[in-house]
Design a protein around this motif. Structure first.
Motif, mmCIF file in Angstrom:
data_model
loop_
_atom_site.group_PDB
_atom_site.id
_atom_site.type_symbol
_atom_site.label_atom_id
_atom_site.label_comp_id
_atom_site.label_asym_id
_atom_site.label_seq_id
_atom_site.Cartn_x
_atom_site.Cartn_y
_atom_site.Cartn_z
ATOM 1 N N LYS A 220 0.999 -1.486 -0.314
ATOM 2 C CA LYS A 220 -0.064 0.363 -0.522
ATOM 3 C C LYS A 220 0.771 1.515 0.002
ATOM 4 O O LYS A 220 2.258 1.836 0.532
ATOM 5 C CB LYS A 220 -0.772 -0.035 0.928
ATOM 6 N N ASP A 221 0.513 2.329 -0.879
ATOM 7 C CA ASP A 221 1.518 3.452 -1.111
ATOM 8 C C ASP A 221 0.144 4.542 -1.149
ATOM 9 O O ASP A 221 -0.557 4.696 -1.950
ATOM 10 C CB ASP A 221 2.287 3.023 -2.825
ATOM 11 N N SER A 222 1.620 5.160 -0.687
ATOM 12 C CA SER A 222 0.776 7.179 0.086
ATOM 13 C C SER A 222 1.351 7.900 -1.600
ATOM 14 O O SER A 222 2.524 7.512 -1.015
ATOM 15 C CB SER A 222 1.093 7.093 1.479
ATOM 16 N N SER B 137 6.706 7.214 1.967
ATOM 17 C CA SER B 137 6.375 5.688 1.122
ATOM 18 C C SER B 137 7.007 5.721 -0.389
ATOM 19 O O SER B 137 7.613 4.600 -0.267
ATOM 20 C CB SER B 137 5.510 6.181 0.481
ATOM 21 N N ALA B 138 7.978 6.426 -0.890
ATOM 22 C CA ALA B 138 8.217 5.935 -1.859
ATOM 23 C C ALA B 138 10.057 5.600 -1.779
ATOM 24 O O ALA B 138 9.967 4.930 -1.877
ATOM 25 C CB ALA B 138 8.742 8.362 -2.363
ATOM 26 N N HIS B 139 10.392 6.001 -0.724
ATOM 27 C CA HIS B 139 11.726 5.694 -0.070
ATOM 28 C C HIS B 139 11.518 3.910 -0.072
ATOM 29 O O HIS B 139 11.904 3.361 -0.098
ATOM 30 C CB HIS B 139 12.166 6.586 1.705
ATOM 31 N N ALA B 140 10.626 3.845 0.988
ATOM 32 C CA ALA B 140 9.541 2.355 0.438
ATOM 33 C C ALA B 140 9.718 1.714 -0.440
ATOM 34 O O ALA B 140 10.599 0.035 -0.602
ATOM 35 C CB ALA B 140 8.353 2.213 1.832
ATOM 36 N N LYS B 141 9.234 1.996 -0.779
ATOM 37 C CA LYS B 141 8.943 1.373 -2.577
ATOM 38 C C LYS B 141 10.433 1.559 -3.570
ATOM 39 O O LYS B 141 10.124 0.724 -3.637
ATOM 40 C CB LYS B 141 7.638 2.539 -3.766
ATOM 41 N N SER B 142 10.804 2.002 -3.269
ATOM 42 C CA SER B 142 12.904 2.388 -3.743
ATOM 43 C C SER B 142 13.233 0.817 -2.829
ATOM 44 O O SER B 142 13.947 0.194 -3.761
ATOM 45 C CB SER B 142 13.659 3.373 -3.531
ATOM 46 N N THR C 68 -0.760 -13.301 7.258
ATOM 47 C CA THR C 68 0.067 -13.297 8.500
ATOM 48 C C THR C 68 1.752 -12.795 8.534
ATOM 49 O O THR C 68 2.874 -12.885 9.024
ATOM 50 C CB THR C 68 0.922 -14.169 7.253
ATOM 51 N N TYR C 69 1.998 -10.971 7.863
ATOM 52 C CA TYR C 69 2.818 -10.557 8.708
ATOM 53 C C TYR C 69 2.713 -9.620 7.736
ATOM 54 O O TYR C 69 2.200 -8.977 6.540
ATOM 55 C CB TYR C 69 4.545 -11.585 7.354
ATOM 56 N N THR C 70 3.152 -8.247 8.218
ATOM 57 C CA THR C 70 2.712 -6.983 8.533
ATOM 58 C C THR C 70 4.425 -6.200 8.336
ATOM 59 O O THR C 70 4.641 -6.077 9.437
ATOM 60 C CB THR C 70 1.403 -6.526 8.697
ATOM 61 N N SER C 71 4.355 -5.016 7.772
ATOM 62 C CA SER C 71 4.996 -4.443 8.221
ATOM 63 C C SER C 71 5.057 -3.004 7.202
ATOM 64 O O SER C 71 4.224 -2.536 6.624
ATOM 65 C CB SER C 71 6.954 -4.852 7.748
ATOM 66 N N SER C 72 5.527 -1.253 8.024
ATOM 67 C CA SER C 72 4.954 -0.304 7.552
ATOM 68 C C SER C 72 6.805 0.733 8.053
ATOM 69 O O SER C 72 7.441 0.313 7.922
ATOM 70 C CB SER C 72 3.730 0.163 8.501
ATOM 71 N N HIS C 73 6.065 1.793 6.770
ATOM 72 C CA HIS C 73 6.873 3.158 7.021
ATOM 73 C C HIS C 73 8.425 2.479 7.190
ATOM 74 O O HIS C 73 8.894 1.629 5.758
ATOM 75 C CB HIS C 73 6.899 3.099 8.301
#
Length: 111
Positions: free
Chosen positions: A29-31, A37-42, A94-99
């Motif tokens: 899920k991208d904001s 979010s851009a950094h996480a996507k990269s 079964t797994y979540t992560s963020s930021h």
């Protein structure tokens, strides 16, 4: 990363849950206006070799499709976050992560 499948509807969520019975499914899920979010996507794109072929990978622009994002949280019983990774197996998250914790190598360990 050209293997992302775009989520656009509630039907897509149902399909992801169904497909998770046979193969892990990953939702990102991208904001799209957020620097984190851009950094996480990269980081996902740069580390994609860790998860390539191990799961189907889905992308949601949650700003454009917030109701679908809310449905994901409801159906998978996860707290909404942005950006967020959700691994789905056998119909359940079964797994979540963020930021800043989003990391392809870590995701691979949960597949």
């Amino acid at each position: 990363m050209n293997t992302w499948i775009t989520i656009t509807s509630a039907d897509d969520i149902r399909t992801i849950i169904e497909k998770s019975a046979g193969k892990p499914q990953i939702i990102f899920k991208d904001s799209t206006t957020c620097g984190i979010s851009a950094h996480a996507k990269s980081r996902l794109e740069n580390g994609f070799a860790h998860i390539a072929g191990k799961a189907d990978f889905y992308y949601l622009d949650l700003l454009a499709l917030r109701p679908v994002s809310n449905l994901i949280a409801q159906e998978l019983q996860v707290t909404h976050q942005s950006p967020q990774i959700i691994v789905v197996k056998n119909g359940q998250a079964t797994y979540t992560s963020s930021h800043h914790a989003i990391d392809a190598a870590d995701i691979a360990r949960h597949l």
